[in-house]
Every structure is written in structure tokens, then in C-alpha cells.
Design an enzyme around this catalytic site. Sequence first.
Site, PDB file in Angstrom:
ATOM      1  N   GLY A  10       0.828  -1.219   0.000  1.00  0.00           N
ATOM      2  CA  GLY A  10       0.000   0.000   0.000  1.00  0.00           C
ATOM      3  C   GLY A  10       0.853   1.256   0.000  1.00  0.00           C
ATOM      4  N   ASP A  61      -2.974  -6.827  -5.593  1.00  0.00           N
ATOM      5  CA  ASP A  61      -3.966  -6.549  -4.564  1.00  0.00           C
ATOM      6  C   ASP A  61      -3.677  -7.547  -3.444  1.00  0.00           C
ATOM      7  OD1 ASP A  61      -6.388  -6.772  -3.024  1.00  0.00           O
ATOM      8  OD2 ASP A  61      -7.453  -5.770  -4.655  1.00  0.00           O
ATOM      9  N   TYR A 154     -13.871  -2.432  11.519  1.00  0.00           N
ATOM     10  CA  TYR A 154     -12.489  -1.946  11.372  1.00  0.00           C
ATOM     11  C   TYR A 154     -11.700  -2.184  12.664  1.00  0.00           C
ATOM     12  CZ  TYR A 154      -8.535   1.201  10.661  1.00  0.00           C
ATOM     13  OH  TYR A 154      -7.255   1.736  10.554  1.00  0.00           O
ATOM     14  N   VAL A 187      -4.402  10.272  11.732  1.00  0.00           N
ATOM     15  CA  VAL A 187      -3.377  10.641  10.746  1.00  0.00           C
ATOM     16  C   VAL A 187      -4.121  11.138   9.510  1.00  0.00           C
ATOM     17  CG1 VAL A 187      -1.334   9.878   9.481  1.00  0.00           C
ATOM     18  CG2 VAL A 187      -2.041   8.642  11.549  1.00  0.00           C
TER      19      VAL A 187
END
Length: 256
Positions: A10, A61, A154, A187
Site C-alpha cells: 500500500g 492486490d 475496522y 493521521v
Amino acid sequence: MKEKIVLITGATSGIGEACALKFAANGAKLILNGRNPEKLQEIKHKLETRYGIEIFPSVFDVRDKNAVKQAVDSLPVKWQAIDILINNAGLVIGVEKEFEGEPEEWDIVIDTNIKGLLTVTRLVVPGMVKRGRGHIINIGSIAGEAAYPGGSVYCATKAAVKMLSDGLRIDLVDTPLRVTNIKPGLVETNFSVTRFRGDKSKADAVYSGILPLTGKDIAETVYFTATAPEHIQIAEVLVMPTHQATATITYRNPGS
Ligand code: NDP
Ligand code: 8X3
């Protein structure tokens, strides 16, 4: 850091891109993963020109087990001895309550944050064990500390990142390898834009009245853990803006 090979997943945005910049500036050789080949080429060109280092772009991916295997297995010989793995690829979609969320979106989040991280780890770490050196740095989150409203899936994935980091550290205890779980708070990256499905004004509101961390701040933290003396294993780092105390408790100055 010179001549060390660092794989960052990523790496096309936010924390991953900032890590690429930090490690490149310090002479590392980088394998940069992303899903966007053009963006990867752009970063490769910029960092190679600026720092005179080498970058190997690796498009896959992390959810696609076959693609990850093909990418790792087909690394040219001179790129195979990965010293540092930064498992950074991750995301969240939505802020719905657990009983109202979209199962298809949960699949994306769970498959990326947990199974993607696990797949890359599974394929890269055996080589590190064989070579007797390596450092796995997982980007967890303050979200893995405690659940918060609209974040349960999450939060669960980042709690899983903590358990996978702890478990790997246990499994590697008789080796020189190190495992670190970095747990950032707020962030400002593209993270909240993805969370709000592209709604930039909702994303901006997440950081209103507080000076958030930047990707660069997290890259500095990651780099600090990666360059600690070999006998020091920084197991976890919880890092937040000064005006953040927990995932849900922040001080926001209405005037700023
Ligand atoms: P960004 O959205 O800016 O970056 C996320 C990166 O992950 C992008 O490069 C994205 O690529 C990549 N990515 C997403 N899914 C996949 C996939 N399936 N395969 C490969 N790459 C993928 O967010 P951040 O930089 O903030 O996020 C990085 C990590 O930091 C995540 O794990 C996140 O959970 C964690 N984190 C972020 C915090 C924050 O407040 N921002 C706080 C705590 C942790 P693409 O552009 O192709 O989607
Ligand atoms: C991202 C930080 O607080 O938005 O992991 O969950 S938070």
C-alpha cells in the site's frame, strides 16, 4: 539502512508512501506494492531521481492470494532477500452500526486488513527465517485498542493485527527476527476519504480543530523502530496527536 531491502504494501498513498520516502532518503532498496501501476511508476521515478536508490514496483492486490504468491515468487534474485516487511495496506469503508453495515464492504476491509496482511507475511517471513534476519512492521491502529461507535468491523481487524503481531513474535522468539505493531491515532491521509466513500468534506471534518499526525510522522516512527539496535525489539508503538487521548477522546479548538 543502505542496501537493506524493504517491502512496503500500500505504498501509493499516505503512510505507505511516506515510509517509501523516508527509507529511500536513507538509502534503502525498495519493493513498493500498490494497485495503481501509474502511481507506483511516478513514485519510483521521483525517489530514484531524488535519492539515487533502486525501486522495484510490485503491482498486486493483497487480497488476491495467487497474485501475491506470483509477485513474491517472481522477484528477481537481487530483490529476494527482503530485510524489512512493512504491512501497511489497509482501509475502512463506512461508519454504519454493526447491525446496519454492508457485508460486501466488510469483506473488503477484513480481506485486506487481516487476510492480506497474513498472506504477505506467510510468503515473505520464511525467507527471513532461512536467512536469520528480518523485521516485520505491521501498521495496526489505536482502533485495535477499543471499539468505537460505527467502527466495530475496522476495530476488529486492527485488534486482529495486534494478535497476529503478538502471535508472530511468539512464533519467532527463537530467531533474530523482530516484530513491531505500530498503532497510530488520527493521521490525515486519504484514509477518511475512503471511509466516507469519497466525501471529502466529511473526511476533512474528522481533523477539524485538532492538529492531526501526518504520514511523515508515522514514517519517522516506523523508521525509528527499524533502526533500533538489533537486540531491541520495539513490540508496539501507540502514537497519537498531542490533543488525542483515546480513539474517541480528543480536544478540539473551535477557533483553529
Ligand atoms: P491511505 O488511504 O492514504 O492509504 C492506504 C493505502 O493502502 C493505499 O496505497 C491503498 O491503495 C492501499 N491499499 C488498500 N487496499 C489495498 C489492497 N487490497 N491491496 C494493496 N494495497 C491496498 O490511508 P493510510 O495511509 O492512512 O493507511 C495506511 C494504513 O494505516 C492502513 O492499514 C490504515 O488502517 C492504517 N492507519 C491509518 C490511520 C489514519 O488515521 N490514517 C490511523 C491508524 C492506522 P489504493 O490507493 O489502490 O486503494
Ligand atoms: C485509524 C484511526 O481512530 O480513525 O486507524 O480508527 S481511527
